[in-house]
Design a protein around this motif. Structure first.
Motif, PDB file in Angstrom:
ATOM      1  N   MET A   1      13.435  40.170  19.494  1.00 33.81           N
ATOM      2  CA  MET A   1      12.748  38.994  19.971  1.00 33.81           C
ATOM      3  C   MET A   1      13.562  37.762  19.596  1.00 33.81           C
ATOM      4  N   THR A   2      13.760  36.884  20.541  1.00 38.95           N
ATOM      5  CA  THR A   2      14.515  35.659  20.321  1.00 38.95           C
ATOM      6  C   THR A   2      13.569  34.548  19.882  1.00 38.95           C
ATOM      7  N   VAL A   3      13.939  33.832  18.843  1.00 40.15           N
ATOM      8  CA  VAL A   3      13.170  32.688  18.368  1.00 40.15           C
ATOM      9  C   VAL A   3      13.770  31.436  18.985  1.00 40.15           C
ATOM     10  N   LYS A   4      12.906  30.574  19.492  1.00 34.39           N
ATOM     11  CA  LYS A   4      13.379  29.329  20.101  1.00 34.39           C
ATOM     12  C   LYS A   4      13.896  28.373  19.033  1.00 34.39           C
ATOM     13  N   PRO A   5      14.710  27.393  19.440  1.00 35.01           N
ATOM     14  CA  PRO A   5      15.267  26.439  18.468  1.00 35.01           C
ATOM     15  C   PRO A   5      14.165  25.643  17.762  1.00 35.01           C
ATOM     16  N   ASP A   6      14.475  25.176  16.557  1.00 35.49           N
ATOM     17  CA  ASP A   6      13.541  24.345  15.805  1.00 35.49           C
ATOM     18  C   ASP A   6      13.218  23.079  16.579  1.00 35.49           C
ATOM     19  N   ILE A   7      11.984  22.605  16.393  1.00 38.13           N
ATOM     20  CA  ILE A   7      11.583  21.299  16.909  1.00 38.13           C
ATOM     21  C   ILE A   7      11.190  20.445  15.712  1.00 38.13           C
ATOM     22  N   THR A   8      11.073  19.161  15.942  1.00 39.18           N
ATOM     23  CA  THR A   8      10.650  18.271  14.865  1.00 39.18           C
ATOM     24  C   THR A   8       9.130  18.150  14.881  1.00 39.18           C
ATOM     25  N   TRP A   9       8.588  17.647  13.776  1.00 48.38           N
ATOM     26  CA  TRP A   9       7.149  17.396  13.725  1.00 48.38           C
ATOM     27  C   TRP A   9       6.767  16.398  14.826  1.00 48.38           C
ATOM     28  N   ALA A  10       7.616  15.417  15.071  1.00 45.02           N
ATOM     29  CA  ALA A  10       7.349  14.429  16.125  1.00 45.02           C
ATOM     30  C   ALA A  10       7.269  15.099  17.493  1.00 45.02           C
ATOM     31  N   ASP A  11       8.110  16.119  17.739  1.00 42.73           N
ATOM     32  CA  ASP A  11       8.037  16.863  19.002  1.00 42.73           C
ATOM     33  C   ASP A  11       6.669  17.533  19.131  1.00 42.73           C
ATOM     34  N   PHE A  12       6.230  18.197  18.071  1.00 40.36           N
ATOM     35  CA  PHE A  12       4.950  18.900  18.096  1.00 40.36           C
ATOM     36  C   PHE A  12       3.791  17.931  18.311  1.00 40.36           C
ATOM     37  N   GLU A  13       3.859  16.762  17.689  1.00 40.91           N
ATOM     38  CA  GLU A  13       2.772  15.783  17.817  1.00 40.91           C
ATOM     39  C   GLU A  13       2.596  15.277  19.247  1.00 40.91           C
ATOM     40  N   LYS A  14       3.599  15.428  20.079  1.00 37.07           N
ATOM     41  CA  LYS A  14       3.504  14.982  21.476  1.00 37.07           C
ATOM     42  C   LYS A  14       2.636  15.911  22.321  1.00 37.07           C
ATOM     43  N   ILE A  15       2.449  17.144  21.878  1.00 41.43           N
ATOM     44  CA  ILE A  15       1.692  18.130  22.649  1.00 41.43           C
ATOM     45  C   ILE A  15       0.206  17.943  22.372  1.00 41.43           C
TER      46      ILE A  15
END
Length: 115
Positions: A1-15
């Motif tokens: 299974m491939t893991v996607k690249p890391d995102i920042t907390w700011a990226d997550f907060e946009k969702i």
């Protein structure tokens, strides 16, 4: 299974992921893959529509009244003659045809945000 690249907390907060209740389900005959057209009540956010390829595990009549989680801040996406206004969240099965919807384990108010 491939893991996607890391995102920042700011990226997550946009969702913006919210809970809603499915209030109507129709067959989506013009979709390329078997799908339903859903109308989902998100409380103060209103009723949003979504197209969902969930026909292998769910019957229409079993979906009405079901609470689900969805991303509500995507731009509208046109699928055939239908505009999907949110992305219903689910977990893919082994062959990616069986999708299990993500639901809260207890009833919550429509429009509540994932946190």
């Amino acid at each position: 299974m491939t893991v996607k690249p890391d995102i920042t907390w700011a990226d997550f907060e946009k969702i913006d992921i919210r809970c809603g209740t499915i209030i109507a389900v129709n067959d989506f005959e013009k979709a390329r893959n078997p799908s339903y057209q859903l109308e989902i009540d998100f409380g103060d956010l209103g009723i949003l529509k979504s197209s969902a390829q969930i026909t292998t595990l769910y019957e229409k009549e079993d979906l009405v009244g079901k609470q689900i989680l969805a991303v509500v801040n995507f731009p509208k996406k046109q699928i055939a003659n239908f505009f999907s206004e949110c992305l219903v969240l689910g977990v893919y099965g082994e062959d990616k045809k069986d999708v299990t919807l993500i639901s809260p384990s207890l009833p919550v108010k429509n429009g509540m945000q994932l946190g």
